[in-house]
Structures are given as structure tokens and as C-alpha cells.
Design a protein around this motif. Structure first.
Motif, mmCIF file in Angstrom:
data_model
loop_
_atom_site.group_PDB
_atom_site.id
_atom_site.type_symbol
_atom_site.label_atom_id
_atom_site.label_comp_id
_atom_site.label_asym_id
_atom_site.label_seq_id
_atom_site.Cartn_x
_atom_site.Cartn_y
_atom_site.Cartn_z
ATOM 1 N N LEU A 162 0.822 -1.206 0.000
ATOM 2 C CA LEU A 162 0.000 0.000 0.000
ATOM 3 C C LEU A 162 0.859 1.260 0.000
ATOM 4 O O LEU A 162 0.495 2.279 -0.599
ATOM 5 C CB LEU A 162 -0.935 -0.021 1.207
ATOM 6 N N GLN A 163 2.028 1.184 0.639
ATOM 7 C CA GLN A 163 2.950 2.321 0.583
ATOM 8 C C GLN A 163 3.424 2.556 -0.849
ATOM 9 O O GLN A 163 3.497 3.699 -1.319
ATOM 10 C CB GLN A 163 4.147 2.071 1.498
ATOM 11 N N VAL A 164 3.755 1.484 -1.548
ATOM 12 C CA VAL A 164 4.163 1.608 -2.954
ATOM 13 C C VAL A 164 3.008 2.147 -3.794
ATOM 14 O O VAL A 164 3.192 3.050 -4.626
ATOM 15 C CB VAL A 164 4.644 0.250 -3.496
ATOM 16 N N LEU A 165 1.824 1.611 -3.584
ATOM 17 C CA LEU A 165 0.649 2.076 -4.321
ATOM 18 C C LEU A 165 0.425 3.570 -4.099
ATOM 19 O O LEU A 165 0.031 4.287 -5.031
ATOM 20 C CB LEU A 165 -0.586 1.285 -3.880
ATOM 21 N N ALA A 170 0.056 9.152 -6.220
ATOM 22 C CA ALA A 170 0.548 10.529 -6.291
ATOM 23 C C ALA A 170 1.006 10.872 -7.704
ATOM 24 O O ALA A 170 0.771 11.984 -8.209
ATOM 25 C CB ALA A 170 1.686 10.733 -5.289
ATOM 26 N N LYS A 171 1.648 9.915 -8.357
ATOM 27 C CA LYS A 171 2.141 10.134 -9.715
ATOM 28 C C LYS A 171 0.990 10.263 -10.711
ATOM 29 O O LYS A 171 0.940 11.197 -11.514
ATOM 30 C CB LYS A 171 3.045 8.957 -10.116
ATOM 31 N N ARG A 177 -4.075 17.405 -9.593
ATOM 32 C CA ARG A 177 -3.564 18.009 -8.354
ATOM 33 C C ARG A 177 -4.086 17.295 -7.101
ATOM 34 O O ARG A 177 -4.221 17.902 -6.043
ATOM 35 C CB ARG A 177 -3.907 19.500 -8.288
ATOM 36 N N ILE A 178 -4.366 16.019 -7.223
ATOM 37 C CA ILE A 178 -4.765 15.213 -6.081
ATOM 38 C C ILE A 178 -3.504 14.607 -5.465
ATOM 39 O O ILE A 178 -2.770 13.880 -6.129
ATOM 40 C CB ILE A 178 -5.746 14.098 -6.489
ATOM 41 N N ARG A 179 -3.267 14.935 -4.207
ATOM 42 C CA ARG A 179 -2.106 14.389 -3.505
ATOM 43 C C ARG A 179 -2.424 13.001 -2.966
ATOM 44 O O ARG A 179 -3.583 12.652 -2.758
ATOM 45 C CB ARG A 179 -1.713 15.297 -2.331
ATOM 46 N N ALA A 180 -1.365 12.233 -2.706
ATOM 47 C CA ALA A 180 -1.509 10.931 -2.050
ATOM 48 C C ALA A 180 -0.340 10.733 -1.108
ATOM 49 O O ALA A 180 0.825 10.898 -1.496
ATOM 50 C CB ALA A 180 -1.577 9.807 -3.077
ATOM 51 N N ASN A 181 -0.636 10.417 0.131
ATOM 52 C CA ASN A 181 0.375 10.128 1.142
ATOM 53 C C ASN A 181 -0.086 8.943 1.973
ATOM 54 O O ASN A 181 -1.272 8.592 1.968
ATOM 55 C CB ASN A 181 0.591 11.341 2.059
ATOM 56 N N SER A 182 0.851 8.336 2.684
ATOM 57 C CA SER A 182 0.474 7.270 3.606
ATOM 58 C C SER A 182 0.981 7.590 5.001
ATOM 59 O O SER A 182 2.007 8.246 5.172
ATOM 60 C CB SER A 182 1.000 5.907 3.135
ATOM 61 N N GLU A 230 -2.034 23.890 4.975
ATOM 62 C CA GLU A 230 -0.663 24.146 5.416
ATOM 63 C C GLU A 230 0.306 23.045 4.966
ATOM 64 O O GLU A 230 1.506 23.291 4.833
ATOM 65 C CB GLU A 230 -0.613 24.280 6.941
ATOM 66 N N ASN A 231 -0.225 21.857 4.747
ATOM 67 C CA ASN A 231 0.631 20.733 4.336
ATOM 68 C C ASN A 231 0.471 20.394 2.855
ATOM 69 O O ASN A 231 0.724 19.264 2.447
ATOM 70 C CB ASN A 231 0.314 19.509 5.199
ATOM 71 N N ARG A 232 0.110 21.386 2.069
ATOM 72 C CA ARG A 232 -0.217 21.169 0.664
ATOM 73 C C ARG A 232 0.970 20.689 -0.165
ATOM 74 O O ARG A 232 0.769 20.145 -1.258
ATOM 75 C CB ARG A 232 -0.768 22.465 0.055
ATOM 76 N N TRP A 233 2.213 20.869 0.302
ATOM 77 C CA TRP A 233 3.381 20.502 -0.492
ATOM 78 C C TRP A 233 3.951 19.141 -0.090
ATOM 79 O O TRP A 233 4.985 18.724 -0.588
ATOM 80 C CB TRP A 233 4.442 21.602 -0.383
ATOM 81 N N ILE A 234 3.258 18.447 0.796
ATOM 82 C CA ILE A 234 3.654 17.085 1.147
ATOM 83 C C ILE A 234 2.907 16.126 0.235
ATOM 84 O O ILE A 234 1.677 16.114 0.193
ATOM 85 C CB ILE A 234 3.344 16.769 2.622
ATOM 86 N N ASN A 235 3.655 15.336 -0.504
ATOM 87 C CA ASN A 235 3.038 14.448 -1.495
ATOM 88 C C ASN A 235 3.928 13.229 -1.708
ATOM 89 O O ASN A 235 5.160 13.325 -1.633
ATOM 90 C CB ASN A 235 2.850 15.200 -2.823
ATOM 91 N N ALA A 236 3.301 12.076 -1.934
ATOM 92 C CA ALA A 236 4.003 10.821 -2.251
ATOM 93 C C ALA A 236 4.908 10.352 -1.117
ATOM 94 O O ALA A 236 5.911 9.683 -1.365
ATOM 95 C CB ALA A 236 4.796 10.973 -3.545
ATOM 96 N N GLN A 237 4.539 10.667 0.130
ATOM 97 C CA GLN A 237 5.369 10.315 1.269
ATOM 98 C C GLN A 237 4.695 9.266 2.152
ATOM 99 O O GLN A 237 3.468 9.215 2.253
ATOM 100 C CB GLN A 237 5.669 11.553 2.119
ATOM 101 N N ASN A 238 5.528 8.460 2.814
ATOM 102 C CA ASN A 238 5.056 7.589 3.888
ATOM 103 C C ASN A 238 5.572 8.173 5.193
ATOM 104 O O ASN A 238 6.785 8.266 5.401
ATOM 105 C CB ASN A 238 5.556 6.161 3.712
#
Length: 247
Positions: A162-165, A170-171, A177-182, A230-238
Motif C-alpha cells: 500500500l505504501q508503494v501504491l 501521487a504520480k 492536483r490530487i495528492r496521495a500520502n500514507s 498548510e501541508n499542501r506541499w507534502i506528497n508521495a510520502q510515507n
């Protein structure tokens, strides 16, 4: 008003996340599978802080039910918020199984896979047309995908998947402009897997830098905060939320 769907929102991390999102002014859709009464309690608690919420039944392990769930979401969006789309999806629903690899049955393996990897994949796919551009998907993973803990191999493997997914989401969702984080919790005092007994909790606390196991609110607040502008620039992170577990 932003609107968030929290799967498995009737208890534990999901309930905490739902309440924290409501405190930040979001409308909340919580899902439940076997605990409608607990889901109703979460809705009542949100209404008690002047929030708006609704509970919908969802079996994340049954992807055939997802189109009907999407229709139910659409109806509630229109009825309660006069909206056609929502903003945030938190894939949180899950269950635990403690068994060594030698004892895990194929049925147990498939059940964990359906809920922890297949379910989030196809639920996100099904709901994607309803997510607003600029939205956010958060997948709840686990610190067990970093630290090998005997007895939870299938669960940890699917959380790692799920982390890889999440990175692929995110990609591929970036054009909208939809972010994805875990978020990867460590040991948390919840009912997952039957909960923690005193002996096991003491062991986990000793392995955690901050000297205790986590509480649901330690994680729910992080998820709600990550959804904020405020956290809009966090993306594709676990992001591991574990108090310094086995560092």
C-alpha cells in the motif's frame, strides 16, 4: 466546507480521525462494516461539536459492493452538503491477524489482501470521479512494513504494498492536483487484532523511544493535519507516526 470519507471510522484510528477532521471544520462520512452502533456514536459525537457527519455501511473486503457505495455517497453528498463531489479519502479500514507464516491459511491470506491492498486500490478507483481536483488520498499503512515483527507477515506485506501504491497514486493523480500520502502508525492501543495485553504492551513500550504505545488520537490528529492547506506541499510520502519505534 471540505468533506472527507474515513473508512473504518466507527472505532480506533478511524473514529479519532473523523473527530479530528470535524474539529477542523470538515464534513465527515464514516464507514462501518459490523458496528453500526459505534458508527452512530461517532456521528453523534461529531454533531455534539456542531459538526456534520453521516455513517454508511461498507465492506472494504468486497470490491463488488463499491459501485453501490459510490451511489450512496453521491446521495448523501447531495442531501446533506448539496455537493456532487468530496475532497478527501482516508483508506483506514482494516483488521489484524497474529500467526506465523507456517500457520497462515490461504483464506486468511486472501482476507487480509482484500482489505489492506485490493480494497484501497479499487475503492479509490471507484471513488476517484467524485474526488475534487486538488483533493487528497491518505492510506493508513503500518510501521510493521519497516520492522519485521514475527506473526504479522501477510498484514505487513500488504501494508508495504500500500505504501508503494501510494506513490503511484501521487504520480498518476497529479494531473488533477490530487495528492496521495500514507501514514504508518506504530503500536497503537486499539481493538485491532484483539488489542494489546499488558505484557505485550510493555515490550512494545520498551522498544519505543518515547516509552509508551500510541493512542488513537496520536495518529488521528496527524491525519487531519496532513489534509490541511498548510501541508499542501507534502506528497508521495510515507510518514511514520510511531513515537520512535525501534530506531
Amino acid at each position: 466546507m471540505k468533506i472527507v470519507i474515513v473508512t473504518g471510522g466507527s472505532r480506533g484510528l478511524g473514529a479519532s480521525t473523523a473527530l479530528e477532521c470535524a474539529r477542523r471544520g470538515m464534513g465527515v462520512i464514516v464507514t462501518y462494516n459490523l458496528n453500526p452502533e459505534k458508527a452512530a456514536d461517532v456521528v453523534k459525537a461529531i454533531e455534539g461539536i456542531s459538526g456534520t457527519a453521516v455513517a454508511l455501511k461498507l465492506d472494504v473486503g468486497n470490491s463488488q459492493s463499491f459501485p453501490a457505495f459510490r451511489e450512496a455517497v453521491s446521495r448523501q453528498l447531495d442531501t446533506i452538503w448539496h455537493r456532487k463531489m468530496f475532497d478527501f479519502l482516508v483508506n483506514n479500514a482494516g483488521f489484524g491477524l497474529y500467526a506465523p507464516i507456517s500457520d497462515v491459511t490461504e483464506a486468511q491470506f486472501d482476507g487480509l489482501f482484500d482489505v489492506h491492498l485490493k480494497g484501497p486500490f479499487f475503492l479509490t478507483q471507484t471513488l476517484l470521479p467524485l474526488i475534487e481536483d486538488g483533493g487528497h488520498v491518505i492510506n493508513v499503512t503500518s510501521a510493521t512494513s519497516r520492522v519485521a515483527t514475527a506473526g504479522v507477515a501477510p498484514y505487513a506485506a500488504f501494508k508495504g504494498g500500500l505504501q508503494v501504491l501510494t506513490r503511484y497514486m501521487a504520480k498518476e493523480f497529479a494531473e488533477r492536483r490530487i495528492r496521495a500520502n500514507s501514514i504508518a502508525p506504530g503500536a497503537i492501543r486499539t481493538e485491532l487484532g484483539g488489542g494489546l495485553n499488558d505484557e505485550f504492551e510493555a515490550i512494545l513500550a520498551a522498544q519505543t523511544a518515547l516509552g509508551r504505545v500510541g493512542e488513537p488520537d496520536d495518529v488521528g490528529g496527524v491525519i487531519a493535519s496532513l489534509l490541511s492547506e498548510e501541508n499542501r506541499w507534502i506528497n508521495a510520502q510515507n510518514i511514520e507516526v510511531a513515537g520512535g519505534y525501534l530506531i
